[in-house]
Design an enzyme around this catalytic site. Structure first.
Site, PDB file in Angstrom:
ATOM      1  N   ASN A   4       0.872  -1.174   0.000  1.00  0.00           N
ATOM      2  CA  ASN A   4       0.000   0.000   0.000  1.00  0.00           C
ATOM      3  C   ASN A   4       0.911   1.227   0.000  1.00  0.00           C
ATOM      4  O   ASN A   4       1.536   1.525   1.007  1.00  0.00           O
ATOM      5  CB  ASN A   4      -0.887  -0.035   1.250  1.00  0.00           C
ATOM      6  N   LYS A   6       0.070   4.263  -0.149  1.00  0.00           N
ATOM      7  CA  LYS A   6      -0.531   5.460   0.471  1.00  0.00           C
ATOM      8  C   LYS A   6      -0.321   6.663  -0.457  1.00  0.00           C
ATOM      9  O   LYS A   6      -0.409   6.503  -1.673  1.00  0.00           O
ATOM     10  CB  LYS A   6       0.047   5.678   1.878  1.00  0.00           C
ATOM     11  N   HIS A  90      -9.266   1.226   4.881  1.00  0.00           N
ATOM     12  CA  HIS A  90      -7.995   1.344   5.597  1.00  0.00           C
ATOM     13  C   HIS A  90      -8.212   2.217   6.832  1.00  0.00           C
ATOM     14  O   HIS A  90      -9.039   3.136   6.805  1.00  0.00           O
ATOM     15  CB  HIS A  90      -6.939   1.967   4.682  1.00  0.00           C
ATOM     16  N   GLU A  92      -6.695   4.614   7.942  1.00  0.00           N
ATOM     17  CA  GLU A  92      -6.542   6.051   7.666  1.00  0.00           C
ATOM     18  C   GLU A  92      -7.822   6.613   7.040  1.00  0.00           C
ATOM     19  O   GLU A  92      -8.142   7.790   7.232  1.00  0.00           O
ATOM     20  CB  GLU A  92      -5.304   6.285   6.783  1.00  0.00           C
ATOM     21  N   GLU A 162      -5.024  -4.855  10.633  1.00  0.00           N
ATOM     22  CA  GLU A 162      -4.004  -3.828  10.835  1.00  0.00           C
ATOM     23  C   GLU A 162      -4.276  -3.101  12.145  1.00  0.00           C
ATOM     24  O   GLU A 162      -5.119  -2.188  12.196  1.00  0.00           O
ATOM     25  CB  GLU A 162      -4.032  -2.814   9.688  1.00  0.00           C
ATOM     26  N   GLY A 168       2.943   2.425  10.686  1.00  0.00           N
ATOM     27  CA  GLY A 168       3.874   3.534  10.492  1.00  0.00           C
ATOM     28  C   GLY A 168       4.610   3.935  11.754  1.00  0.00           C
ATOM     29  O   GLY A 168       5.267   4.971  11.796  1.00  0.00           O
ATOM     30  N   SER A 208       3.880  -2.035  10.146  1.00  0.00           N
ATOM     31  CA  SER A 208       5.336  -2.083  10.291  1.00  0.00           C
ATOM     32  C   SER A 208       5.942  -3.433   9.885  1.00  0.00           C
ATOM     33  O   SER A 208       6.880  -3.906  10.524  1.00  0.00           O
ATOM     34  CB  SER A 208       5.749  -1.700  11.716  1.00  0.00           C
TER      35      SER A 208
END
Ligand code: 13P
Length: 246
Positions: A4, A6, A90, A92, A162, A168, A208
């Site tokens: 991904n 992003k 996701h 985010e 996730e 991150g 990560s």
């Protein structure tokens, strides 16, 4: 193994990535490989991977086919652009754009309608884990976003677990923590769609994942693959993840 990207890379950087990446994974056969670039890079990515075993996915979609919905992109458009996957919900998107379980369901259905494999993300936030709410959050996300699907629809998607606190941050869930969450999700799948479907459902871990921890994660029976953010931007590091050895 899905990458991904992003909001990183231009079309020129996309070309450069695949120039290095393709020869490194030319013989990879242990997993399916998917890259999910930003919308403006999809065309370049599809052209670069034509005739290869690398699938291209988008990072989001809207549920209508077309219409006056400024700023949105439909599953129909993604399919026409050559995508075969799309990430749905996701964290985010949930966190910054307020996506709800109802959106997850609508987007998943739209992806399936256009023959895109949805990679549907679930996962708890740090405060939810610390307050012991991980399983109830996963249950709520599964029940609201995925349980209403028919068995035929459900059979065509991929789930990505996730944990938000591991994204991150360099803080990976331990392989045991990830496996426990995957097992819980799989039990939920079994209760709703049966044991055979639970065994067949692919559950990716994301948060990560790097070349140096992928092996320990993949050693867990419960973990079927990875959804990789930062480490998928570098062709050598994502190739090392794709080519991990047990
Ligand atoms: P990182 O691998 O950068 O932690 O990102 C994980 C992720 O969000 C993939 O979708």
């Amino acid at each position: 193994m899905a990458g991904n990207w992003k909001m990183y890379k231009t079309p020129a950087e996309t070309h450069a990535f695949f120039e290095t990446f393709k020869p490194l994974v030319g013989h990879a056969s242990q997993c399916d490989i998917v890259i999910c670039p930003p919308f403006p890079d999809l065309h370049a990515a599809v052209l670069e991977t034509r005739g290869s075993a690398i699938g291209i996915g988008a990072q989001n979609l809207y549920w209508g086919k077309e219409g006056a919905v400024t700023g949105e992109v439909s599953g129909h458009m993604l399919q026409a652009a050559g995508c075969t996957y799309v990430i749905v919900a996701h964290s985010e998107r949930r966190q910054y754009f307020g996506e709800t379980e109802a959106d997850v369901l609508r987007k998943t259905l739209a992806a399936l309608e256009w023959n895109l494999t949805p990679i549907v993300c679930v996962g708890e936030r740090l405060e939810e884990r610390e307050s012991g709410a991980t399983e109830s959050v996963l249950a709520q996300q599964f029940d609201g976003g995925l349980a209403p699907l028919t068995p035929e629809q459900f059979a065509r998607l991929v789930i990505a677990y996730e944990p938000v606190w591991a994204i991150g941050t360099g803080k990976t869930a331990t392989p045991q923590m990830a496996a426990d969450a995957h097992r819980f999700i799989r039990q939920r799948v079994a209760a709703k769609f049966g044991d055979a479907q639970a065994a067949a459902t692919r559950i990716l871990y994301g948060g990560s994942v790097k070349p140096d921890n992928v092996k320990a994660l993949m050693a867990q029976d419960e973990i079927d693959g990875a959804l990789v953010g930062g480490a998928s931007l570098d062709p050598k590091s994502f190739a090392a993840i794709v080519n991990y050895t047990v």
